[in-house]
Design a protein around this motif. Structure first.
Motif, short mmCIF file in Angstrom:
data_model
loop_
_atom_site.label_atom_id
_atom_site.label_comp_id
_atom_site.label_asym_id
_atom_site.label_seq_id
_atom_site.Cartn_x
_atom_site.Cartn_y
_atom_site.Cartn_z
N PHE A 182 69.98 72.35 43.10
CA PHE A 182 70.77 72.93 42.01
C PHE A 182 72.17 72.34 41.97
N PRO A 224 69.66 74.41 35.75
CA PRO A 224 69.43 75.61 36.56
C PRO A 224 70.41 76.73 36.27
N GLN A 265 70.22 79.45 44.91
CA GLN A 265 69.99 78.31 45.79
C GLN A 265 70.29 78.66 47.25
N ALA A 300 73.42 80.55 39.81
CA ALA A 300 72.45 79.52 40.23
C ALA A 300 72.71 79.10 41.67
N SER A 318 73.53 70.46 38.55
CA SER A 318 74.31 71.41 37.74
C SER A 318 75.41 70.65 37.01
#
Length: 282
Positions: free
Chosen positions: A153, A203, A62, A58, A157
């Motif tokens: 993200f 994400p 990003q 992720a 997260s």
């Protein structure tokens, strides 16, 4: 010889052991740093083992979105979690993610009764969310990241936030603002009990779902041996994501925790199992 019956009956024990090890590992990293042992550095955003760098896929996505560049070393650093997801699905979420571990620790009977009374209502049988809801949310997060130019993200997260906050507290940096985000989301999930964040927003899980193929490990339902009566579905009732493992649209939501298989092994007729060969419509 591999004993599948014994494995499935003890599946949750194995998963709990991995969860505890993962949590202790996150605690051990800053302690080793304080002892000036720096062979392992990082958190669940990115971590280094000696000269081996591992990056959350992720975070890779990003970085590509924000920089608008494709950085090969970053892709290489994300290969291990990508390969894991390609073979076993997003088991990181159910076996290693500290956020899921904390939520499972609070699966208390009295709390479940409150959730069912005030928020769950009557669970619709045989209904899994449509996959497009999952992907619309993920694409929306990417577009927000792209348009605003912010590391969205990173901010949302949960495994990254938890691991970085554990590190900060142990090394004496105190609690950051991201801990507030975790606290609010965790409290919401704890009260509602529907795992909206894990299913729709996270994400990390969404990115891991991108590499899913027809050969990725999935839950297989053998209709020929299933003897559960209509609406009597102990497998679905034990699912932390409130999914029905016997119906379509199980993926990309399911994170292969195996709890439904364990329940089916004990109370059902062993109609559920993990498989790498597609045998149904899921």
């Amino acid at each position: 010889m591999f004993n599948s019956e014994k494995f499935y009956r003890n599946l949750n024990k194995y998963r709990k052991a991995v969860q505890i090890f993962s949590l202790l590992f996150l605690i051990a990293i800053p302690i080793l740093i304080l002892l000036d042992i720096r062979y392992i550095i990082g958190n669940m955003y990115s971590i280094s083992f000696w000269d081996l760098d591992i990056v959350d896929p992720a975070m890779m996505v990003q970085t590509i979105v924000l920089s608008k560049e494709f950085y090969v070393p970053l892709l290489i650093a994300a290969l291990i979690p990508i390969a894991l997801a390609l073979i076993f699905g997003k088991v990181f979420c159910s076996w290693m993610c500290p956020y899921n571990t904390f939520l499972e620790l609070f699966e208390l009977r009295w709390l479940n009764k409150i959730q069912k009374k005030f928020f769950n209502g009557k669970r619709k049988s045989n209904v899994n969310p449509k996959p497009y809801v999952h992907w619309i949310t993920y694409v929306s997060l990417i577009l927000i990241t792209l348009i605003l130019g912010v590391p969205l993200f990173t901010w949302i997260s949960m495994p990254g936030i938890i691991s970085s906050e554990i590190f900060a507290v142990i090394v004496g940096l105190g609690i950051g603002v991201s801990a507030l985000i975790f606290g609010l989301v965790f409290l919401f999930e704890l009260i509602i009990g529907k795992r909206y964040w894990c299913k729709y927003v996270c994400p990390v899980g969404a990115t891991l779902s991108l590499v899913r193929t027809k050969y990725t490990m999935h839950i297989n339902h053998n209709e020929d041996v299933c003897d559960c009566a209509a609406k009597a579905e102990p497998c679905g009732n034990d699912c932390p994501l409130e999914l029905n493992p016997k119906e379509k649209n199980l993926y990309p939501y399911c994170f292969n925790c195996g709890r439904c298989i364990k329940v089916c092994e004990v109370t059902g007729n062993k109609a559920l199992s993990f498989s790498f060969v597609r045998k149904n419509k899921k």
